[in-house]
Motif scaffolding. Sequence first.
Motif, PDB file in Angstrom:
ATOM      1  N   LEU A   1      31.234 -23.346   8.004  1.00  0.00           N
ATOM      2  CA  LEU A   1      31.444 -24.275   9.110  1.00  0.00           C
ATOM      3  C   LEU A   1      32.703 -25.107   8.874  1.00  0.00           C
ATOM      4  N   ALA A   2      32.894 -25.585   7.659  1.00  0.00           N
ATOM      5  CA  ALA A   2      34.085 -26.381   7.351  1.00  0.00           C
ATOM      6  C   ALA A   2      35.355 -25.566   7.562  1.00  0.00           C
ATOM      7  N   GLN A   3      35.343 -24.334   7.109  1.00  0.00           N
ATOM      8  CA  GLN A   3      36.513 -23.472   7.286  1.00  0.00           C
ATOM      9  C   GLN A   3      36.796 -23.232   8.766  1.00  0.00           C
TER      10      GLN A   3
ATOM     11  N   SER B   1      34.462 -26.827  16.383  1.00  0.00           N
ATOM     12  CA  SER B   1      34.806 -28.206  16.752  1.00  0.00           C
ATOM     13  C   SER B   1      33.745 -28.788  17.675  1.00  0.00           C
ATOM     14  N   ARG B   2      33.146 -27.956  18.529  1.00  0.00           N
ATOM     15  CA  ARG B   2      32.052 -28.437  19.391  1.00  0.00           C
ATOM     16  C   ARG B   2      30.856 -28.837  18.537  1.00  0.00           C
ATOM     17  N   ILE B   3      30.533 -28.034  17.538  1.00  0.00           N
ATOM     18  CA  ILE B   3      29.428 -28.378  16.642  1.00  0.00           C
ATOM     19  C   ILE B   3      29.706 -29.713  15.964  1.00  0.00           C
ATOM     20  N   SER B   4      30.920 -29.864  15.460  1.00  0.00           N
ATOM     21  CA  SER B   4      31.292 -31.085  14.746  1.00  0.00           C
ATOM     22  C   SER B   4      31.251 -32.313  15.650  1.00  0.00           C
ATOM     23  N   GLN B   5      31.623 -32.132  16.909  1.00  0.00           N
ATOM     24  CA  GLN B   5      31.635 -33.262  17.839  1.00  0.00           C
ATOM     25  C   GLN B   5      30.254 -33.558  18.423  1.00  0.00           C
ATOM     26  N   THR B   6      29.361 -32.566  18.376  1.00  0.00           N
ATOM     27  CA  THR B   6      28.005 -32.743  18.903  1.00  0.00           C
ATOM     28  C   THR B   6      27.069 -33.342  17.868  1.00  0.00           C
ATOM     29  N   ALA B   7      27.225 -32.906  16.610  1.00  0.00           N
ATOM     30  CA  ALA B   7      26.222 -33.222  15.598  1.00  0.00           C
ATOM     31  C   ALA B   7      26.856 -33.762  14.327  1.00  0.00           C
ATOM     32  N   THR B   8      26.058 -34.510  13.595  1.00  0.00           N
ATOM     33  CA  THR B   8      26.333 -34.816  12.192  1.00  0.00           C
ATOM     34  C   THR B   8      25.221 -34.155  11.394  1.00  0.00           C
ATOM     35  N   ILE B   9      25.612 -33.213  10.531  1.00  0.00           N
ATOM     36  CA  ILE B   9      24.650 -32.418   9.776  1.00  0.00           C
ATOM     37  C   ILE B   9      24.596 -32.960   8.352  1.00  0.00           C
TER      38      ILE B   9
ATOM     39  N   ALA C   1      22.310 -14.047   7.195  1.00  0.00           N
ATOM     40  CA  ALA C   1      22.544 -13.574   8.567  1.00  0.00           C
ATOM     41  C   ALA C   1      21.385 -13.966   9.485  1.00  0.00           C
ATOM     42  N   ASP C   2      20.167 -13.879   8.978  1.00  0.00           N
ATOM     43  CA  ASP C   2      18.992 -14.238   9.791  1.00  0.00           C
ATOM     44  C   ASP C   2      18.960 -15.725  10.123  1.00  0.00           C
ATOM     45  N   ASN C   3      19.439 -16.566   9.201  1.00  0.00           N
ATOM     46  CA  ASN C   3      19.261 -18.016   9.348  1.00  0.00           C
ATOM     47  C   ASN C   3      20.478 -18.769   9.867  1.00  0.00           C
ATOM     48  N   LEU C   4      21.612 -18.095   9.966  1.00  0.00           N
ATOM     49  CA  LEU C   4      22.809 -18.763  10.461  1.00  0.00           C
ATOM     50  C   LEU C   4      22.593 -19.330  11.855  1.00  0.00           C
ATOM     51  N   GLY C   5      21.974 -18.545  12.725  1.00  0.00           N
ATOM     52  CA  GLY C   5      21.728 -18.997  14.094  1.00  0.00           C
ATOM     53  C   GLY C   5      20.813 -20.205  14.149  1.00  0.00           C
ATOM     54  N   ILE C   6      19.822 -20.255  13.264  1.00  0.00           N
ATOM     55  CA  ILE C   6      18.925 -21.415  13.224  1.00  0.00           C
ATOM     56  C   ILE C   6      19.710 -22.683  12.919  1.00  0.00           C
ATOM     57  N   MET C   7      20.630 -22.611  11.959  1.00  0.00           N
ATOM     58  CA  MET C   7      21.394 -23.803  11.577  1.00  0.00           C
ATOM     59  C   MET C   7      22.352 -24.241  12.673  1.00  0.00           C
ATOM     60  N   VAL C   8      22.951 -23.289  13.366  1.00  0.00           N
ATOM     61  CA  VAL C   8      23.854 -23.633  14.469  1.00  0.00           C
ATOM     62  C   VAL C   8      23.084 -24.187  15.660  1.00  0.00           C
ATOM     63  N   VAL C   9      21.997 -23.520  16.043  1.00  0.00           N
ATOM     64  CA  VAL C   9      21.175 -24.007  17.165  1.00  0.00           C
ATOM     65  C   VAL C   9      20.574 -25.382  16.827  1.00  0.00           C
ATOM     66  N   GLY C  10      20.157 -25.555  15.585  1.00  0.00           N
ATOM     67  CA  GLY C  10      19.606 -26.847  15.186  1.00  0.00           C
ATOM     68  C   GLY C  10      20.599 -27.973  15.356  1.00  0.00           C
ATOM     69  N   ALA C  11      21.854 -27.699  15.064  1.00  0.00           N
ATOM     70  CA  ALA C  11      22.897 -28.711  15.225  1.00  0.00           C
ATOM     71  C   ALA C  11      23.159 -29.025  16.691  1.00  0.00           C
ATOM     72  N   LEU C  12      23.188 -28.005  17.518  1.00  0.00           N
ATOM     73  CA  LEU C  12      23.552 -28.190  18.931  1.00  0.00           C
ATOM     74  C   LEU C  12      22.357 -28.603  19.793  1.00  0.00           C
TER      75      LEU C  12
ATOM     76  N   PHE D   1      28.849 -18.272  14.466  1.00  0.00           N
ATOM     77  CA  PHE D   1      27.734 -17.779  15.267  1.00  0.00           C
ATOM     78  C   PHE D   1      28.056 -17.865  16.768  1.00  0.00           C
ATOM     79  N   GLY D   2      29.306 -17.541  17.106  1.00  0.00           N
ATOM     80  CA  GLY D   2      29.720 -17.509  18.500  1.00  0.00           C
ATOM     81  C   GLY D   2      29.914 -18.864  19.150  1.00  0.00           C
ATOM     82  N   GLN D   3      29.848 -19.921  18.375  1.00  0.00           N
ATOM     83  CA  GLN D   3      30.006 -21.273  18.903  1.00  0.00           C
ATOM     84  C   GLN D   3      31.261 -21.923  18.323  1.00  0.00           C
TER      85      GLN D   3
END
Length: 307
Positions: free
Chosen positions: A79-81, A95-103, A293-304, A90-92
């Motif tokens: 995510l940082a990279q 910068s949107r993730i960073s501006q939407t959430a603090t993880i 690979a299975d859990n990447l989407g969970i972490m992205v969806v959880g943030a958004l 994960f298709g998102q």
Amino acid sequence: MPIVDTTVPITATSCESMILQIVRTYPFCRTELLTTTAFQRTIRTLVIGEGPRKVIYTAAHHANEWITALILLRFAEELAQAIATDGEIFGQSASRISQTATIYMVPMVDPDGVDLVTGAIEENTGQYRLARLLADNYPQIPFPEGWKANLLGVDLNLQYPAKWLQAREIKFSAGFTRPGPRDYVGRAPLDQRETRALAGYTEAIDPAMVLAFHSQGKEIYWQFADIFVPGARELGEEFARVSGYALADTPYNSSFAGYKDWFINRWRRPGYTIEVGEGENPLPISQFPEIYADNLGIMVVGALGLS
């Protein structure tokens, strides 16, 4: 070359080193020392993002589930990279993730236990001998690979004030009445440095949602007692969709005193235990690519979130 090495088992030292290197490489990431354990290992946070949606991701509450720490560290680095290069994850848009959430991440809640299981504690040391002594009370549990607790023999995911007495009754009836490799609840809720620090951190952040990564079973637990949390099932169903994991009811004997249980009970907000991978703990490092690979989407969806 990646900062996070996912080809070898993690240790407390390598976890801290990778967190500090991520922060040095990507200055918009932050870390703080959450606490030190009874044996002076550090528990660090890793924070990414500046958005109003605050979420906490935790891993390695249990020693022989150390592979979960690598999930959070790899996610943080990727995510940082992506943020630094204005890319996607994960298709998102990163910068949107960073501006939407603090993880807020706590990749290794139980560094003492992890070091025992992954071999960082040598057999000729006092710490190893202490663990061996506690393990001798439970000869049916393989040592050290069956070790889930911290080095004081307390199971950290049975330490939270969410029907703790019920958890104590269940585990005592199963014979886990004293410190050992697993399932000993401690003398009182939050009587361990690790759980007390994480609970305090959670109180301070006041998050919208928490994820607690465990292994194994490819299941997502989303309920506690009979508490209804608006939107929790819908978000859980989305986690199931993007991961291929099953949204499931928590087994009764594991239904009390966990971190997500406490969070749901305390805040009436969504909290999830994610049981990653399949097999017998500790899962082999060869499973990591599939697990991530299975859990990447969970972490992205959880943030958004779902909105």
